[in-house]
Design a protein around this motif. Structure first.
Motif, PDB file in Angstrom:
ATOM      1  N   SER A  31       0.862  -1.076  -0.073  1.00 54.06           N
ATOM      2  CA  SER A  31       0.048  -0.100   0.006  1.00 54.06           C
ATOM      3  C   SER A  31       0.622   1.447   0.065  1.00 54.06           C
ATOM      4  CB  SER A  31      -1.161  -0.039   1.175  1.00 54.06           C
ATOM      5  OG  SER A  31      -0.227  -0.198   2.519  1.00 54.06           O
ATOM      6  N   ASP A  36      -2.105   3.616  -1.252  1.00 51.26           N
ATOM      7  CA  ASP A  36      -3.432   3.051  -0.308  1.00 51.26           C
ATOM      8  C   ASP A  36      -3.232   2.891   1.145  1.00 51.26           C
ATOM      9  OD1 ASP A  36      -6.199   2.445  -0.242  1.00 51.26           O
ATOM     10  OD2 ASP A  36      -5.769   0.181  -0.203  1.00 51.26           O
ATOM     11  N   TYR A  37      -2.110   3.721   1.295  1.00 47.58           N
ATOM     12  CA  TYR A  37      -1.748   3.295   2.956  1.00 47.58           C
ATOM     13  C   TYR A  37      -2.626   4.190   3.794  1.00 47.58           C
ATOM     14  CZ  TYR A  37       1.085   3.446   7.149  1.00 47.58           C
ATOM     15  OH  TYR A  37       1.502   3.155   8.525  1.00 47.58           O
ATOM     16  N   GLN A  38      -2.831   3.236   4.970  1.00 48.20           N
ATOM     17  CA  GLN A  38      -3.816   3.760   5.808  1.00 48.20           C
ATOM     18  C   GLN A  38      -3.139   3.749   7.405  1.00 48.20           C
ATOM     19  OE1 GLN A  38      -6.939   5.079   5.316  1.00 48.20           O
ATOM     20  NE2 GLN A  38      -5.904   4.783   3.082  1.00 48.20           N
ATOM     21  N   ARG A  41      -3.131   1.142  10.125  1.00 49.12           N
ATOM     22  CA  ARG A  41      -3.988  -0.141   9.675  1.00 49.12           C
ATOM     23  C   ARG A  41      -3.080  -0.907   8.703  1.00 49.12           C
ATOM     24  NH1 ARG A  41     -10.307   2.062   9.494  1.00 49.12           N
ATOM     25  NH2 ARG A  41     -10.169   3.709  11.358  1.00 49.12           N
ATOM     26  N   SER A  42      -2.705  -0.278   7.761  1.00 46.41           N
ATOM     27  CA  SER A  42      -1.681  -0.794   6.873  1.00 46.41           C
ATOM     28  C   SER A  42      -0.279  -1.441   7.373  1.00 46.41           C
ATOM     29  CB  SER A  42      -1.443   0.127   5.661  1.00 46.41           C
ATOM     30  OG  SER A  42      -2.887   0.475   5.039  1.00 46.41           O
ATOM     31  N   ASP A  43       0.298  -2.496   6.698  1.00 40.96           N
ATOM     32  CA  ASP A  43       1.471  -2.693   6.843  1.00 40.96           C
ATOM     33  C   ASP A  43       2.333  -2.039   6.248  1.00 40.96           C
ATOM     34  OD1 ASP A  43       0.674  -5.250   8.201  1.00 40.96           O
ATOM     35  OD2 ASP A  43       0.519  -6.267   6.573  1.00 40.96           O
ATOM     36  N   LYS A  74       4.073  -2.944  12.175  1.00 41.18           N
ATOM     37  CA  LYS A  74       3.667  -3.180  11.066  1.00 41.18           C
ATOM     38  C   LYS A  74       4.731  -3.212   9.888  1.00 41.18           C
ATOM     39  CE  LYS A  74      -0.854  -2.559  11.921  1.00 41.18           C
ATOM     40  NZ  LYS A  74      -1.912  -3.453  11.419  1.00 41.18           N
ATOM     41  N   THR A 184      -5.392  -1.693  -5.818  1.00 37.70           N
ATOM     42  CA  THR A 184      -5.376  -1.612  -4.063  1.00 37.70           C
ATOM     43  C   THR A 184      -6.571  -2.200  -3.619  1.00 37.70           C
ATOM     44  OG1 THR A 184      -6.434   0.378  -4.548  1.00 37.70           O
ATOM     45  CG2 THR A 184      -4.432   0.882  -4.789  1.00 37.70           C
ATOM     46  N   LYS A 185      -6.168  -2.416  -2.222  1.00 40.72           N
ATOM     47  CA  LYS A 185      -7.572  -2.665  -1.546  1.00 40.72           C
ATOM     48  C   LYS A 185      -8.698  -1.954  -1.437  1.00 40.72           C
ATOM     49  CE  LYS A 185      -4.315  -5.346   1.626  1.00 40.72           C
ATOM     50  NZ  LYS A 185      -3.681  -5.246   2.971  1.00 40.72           N
ATOM     51  N   ARG A 209     -11.117  -0.645   7.608  1.00 39.97           N
ATOM     52  CA  ARG A 209      -9.918  -0.314   6.981  1.00 39.97           C
ATOM     53  C   ARG A 209     -10.042   1.265   6.735  1.00 39.97           C
ATOM     54  NH1 ARG A 209      -5.385  -1.939   4.474  1.00 39.97           N
ATOM     55  NH2 ARG A 209      -4.552  -0.653   2.840  1.00 39.97           N
ATOM     56  N   TYR A 210     -11.029   1.665   6.314  1.00 40.35           N
ATOM     57  CA  TYR A 210     -11.149   3.050   5.986  1.00 40.35           C
ATOM     58  C   TYR A 210     -12.084   4.168   6.844  1.00 40.35           C
ATOM     59  CZ  TYR A 210      -9.213   1.063   1.750  1.00 40.35           C
ATOM     60  OH  TYR A 210      -8.063   0.439   1.002  1.00 40.35           O
TER      61      TYR A 210
END
Length: 241
Positions: A31, A36-38, A41-43, A74, A184-185, A209-210
């Motif tokens: 991501s 798409d990085y959060q 939450r994202s790795d 993460k 992306t996710k 996720r969002y």
């Protein structure tokens, strides 16, 4: 643009790992590379290319970072000395463990698409290109040999990560096999309704996720697991066909 806290963590990681290993390059994928990085939450998916097998001290680098910053939990990293042979299992630190795993064709294609480097030459300069045939073969094998057998076991499906990864992987695989693209996710969530995924499960994944993370009751974990497992078991053969 990378969040300041993430950038500080990555900069500190690059500095520390270069002190203990013969580092040639440090690359981003996942991501972070695909936009798409959060945060939280994202790795944080990283590849370190080394000119010699990394010493065990690299695991100490990761553990020290985790002690200093919860965000470092993460940070997942594989250490590559062999770039050509896709069957090679590379030393990897992820989920607070040190083990070996391959760098898959999907990861290799992500590296090429993002072409993001924290140190040294870019992936485009060092990494051999992954062909569509290699990518498609891996995606099909992952669905057929891992995810489909996993639907025969019930207990794993009560965990958030199994629900999330099963549906998102399936949607992304569908698009890759149909078009050759990696999505992306976030984009995968928009694909899932067209595949017949349960709306309530898709909404659950999207919120965690969002959006604001919803409280998950035991009865919903059970119901969600049943729905996700049932959908995955029937959708995989359709995608593979």
């Amino acid at each position: 643009m990378i969040d300041e806290a993430v950038q500080q963590l990555l900069d500190g990681f690059v500095t520390s790992v270069r002190e203990v290993a013969a580092v040639q390059a440090v690359w981003l994928h996942g991501s972070l590379a695909l936009g798409d990085y959060q945060l939280g939450r994202s790795d944080l998916d990283v590849i370190v290319v080394t000119s010699a097998p990394p010493p065990s001290a690299v695991a100490d680098v990761h553990r020290r970072l985790i002690r200093d910053s919860p965000l470092a939990r993460k940070l997942h990293c594989s250490y590559m000395t062999e770039l050509t042979d896709q069957s090679v299992r590379h030393p990897t630190f992820a989920q607070e463990r040190y083990f070996d795993r391959p760098v898959t064709p999907v990861t290799r294609r992500e590296l090429a698409i993002g072409n993001r480097t924290l140190f040294g030459p870019t992936p485009a300069e060092l990494l051999p290109a992954t062909t569509d045939e290699e990518l498609f073969a891996f995606v099909r094998r992952d669905l057929r040999d891992f995810w489909l057998p996993a639907t025969r076991k019930r207990t794993n499906w009560y965990a958030d990560i199994w629900v999330d990864l099963s549906l998102l992987t399936l949607a992304r695989a569908h698009v890759t096999l149909a078009t050759g693209d990696l999505i992306t996710k976030r984009a995968a969530l928009d694909v899932l309704p067209g595949l017949g995924a349960p709306t309530s499960v898709v909404d659950d994944i999207r919120a965690r996720r969002y959006g604001p993370v919803p409280r998950t009751w035991p009865w919903w974990r059970h119901r969600r697991g049943v729905l996700a497992r049932r959908f995955t078991s029937t959708a995989i053969p359709a995608v593979l066909s």
